[in-house]
Design an enzyme around this catalytic site. Structure first.
Site, PDB file in Angstrom:
ATOM      1  N   THR A  16      -8.795  -1.399  25.960  1.00 24.06           N
ATOM      2  CA  THR A  16      -8.233  -2.613  26.548  1.00 24.06           C
ATOM      3  C   THR A  16      -7.175  -3.278  25.667  1.00 24.06           C
ATOM      4  O   THR A  16      -6.644  -4.335  26.041  1.00 24.06           O
ATOM      5  CB  THR A  16      -9.342  -3.636  26.819  1.00 24.06           C
ATOM      6  OG1 THR A  16     -10.017  -3.938  25.583  1.00 24.06           O
ATOM      7  CG2 THR A  16     -10.341  -3.103  27.829  1.00 24.06           C
ATOM      8  N   LYS A  17      -6.845  -2.686  24.538  1.00 22.90           N
ATOM      9  CA  LYS A  17      -5.913  -3.329  23.603  1.00 22.90           C
ATOM     10  C   LYS A  17      -4.461  -3.119  24.043  1.00 22.90           C
ATOM     11  O   LYS A  17      -4.160  -2.365  24.959  1.00 22.90           O
ATOM     12  CB  LYS A  17      -6.122  -2.783  22.193  1.00 22.90           C
ATOM     13  CG  LYS A  17      -7.542  -2.924  21.662  1.00 22.90           C
ATOM     14  CD  LYS A  17      -7.986  -4.376  21.567  1.00 22.90           C
ATOM     15  CE  LYS A  17      -9.387  -4.470  20.954  1.00 22.90           C
ATOM     16  NZ  LYS A  17      -9.849  -5.848  20.806  1.00 22.90           N
TER      17      LYS A  17
END
Length: 217
Positions: A16-17
């Site tokens: 999710t970065k």
């Protein structure tokens, strides 16, 4: 890369970065000795890398520290490296979406937004809203029921079981962290979101926060 906050800075490349290799991360440091130590510790504490051992005349190696198996593999690196060239473009898109959220939620009763510190650049990794702690989970589940991906990022760490049991932390020890942890909801933020996606999320948040406000009266 030099960190203004200390001798080293850690980065996550979780899925999710802002840039991702699926898993893994990196450490940057301005200390050559620490960099050399980290390179050794990431591979069992062995004093020679695989490149040193196999690409030239074979060299015997030794394990001089107790390390880990923490090195990134070539497949993960291949996924990641092309994103470095696009990191600013990806950030700009994330920032544009976040600004849409901020404009939409500004001044809305029952929604509070986190502030960005002056003279800083927000990474736009997450977008969180703060709502009533008594209604937070209700709002979260209603959004989830509408197919909107939500999460709590994050609960107050000192109230998690490990920290309670091993360090004796209790409710009230860090009231600011607790206040944030009980009120937080993360809503979707990723570069491929369309304006329609954002508008759907905004209208849904408004609807469910509004219904909660009404129920609380």
């Amino acid at each position: 890369m030099r960190s203004i906050y200390g001798d080293a800075a850690c980065y996550s490349f979780y899925a999710t970065k802002n840039i991702t290799s699926g898993e893994g991360g990196a450490i940057s440091t301005n200390d050559v000795a620490k960099a050399d130590l980290l390179k050794m510790l990431r591979s069992h504490g062995i004093d020679r890398t695989a490149g040193d051992r196999y690409t030239k005349k074979y060299q015997h190696w030794d394990m001089t520290e107790l390390g880990w198996k923490y090195n990134m593999d070539n497949i993960q690196a291949a996924l990641l490296i092309g994103q470095l060239e696009r990191i600013e473009t990806l950030w700009q898109r994330r920032n544009a979406i976040a600004m849409q959220y901020e404009e939409a939620f500004d001044g809305v009763k029952g929604i509070e937004l986190m502030k960005t510190a002056p003279n800083s650049k927000h990474p736009r990794h997450l977008f969180t809203i703060q709502v009533s702690p008594e209604r937070r989970d209700e709002i979260l589940y209603k959004l989830q029921g509408k197919g909107i991906g939500v999460a709590v990022n994050y609960r107050a760490i000192h109230l998690l079981k490990y920290y309670r049991e091993h360090f004796g932390f209790k409710e009230g020890d860090f009231p600011v962290a607790e206040k944030i942890g009980y009120r937080t909801i993360s809503i979707p933020l990723y570069p491929k979101m369309s304006r329609n996606d954002v508008e759907l999320i905004v209208s849904s948040v408004m609807q469910f926060v509004g219904s909660s406000e009404g129920a609380a009266k």
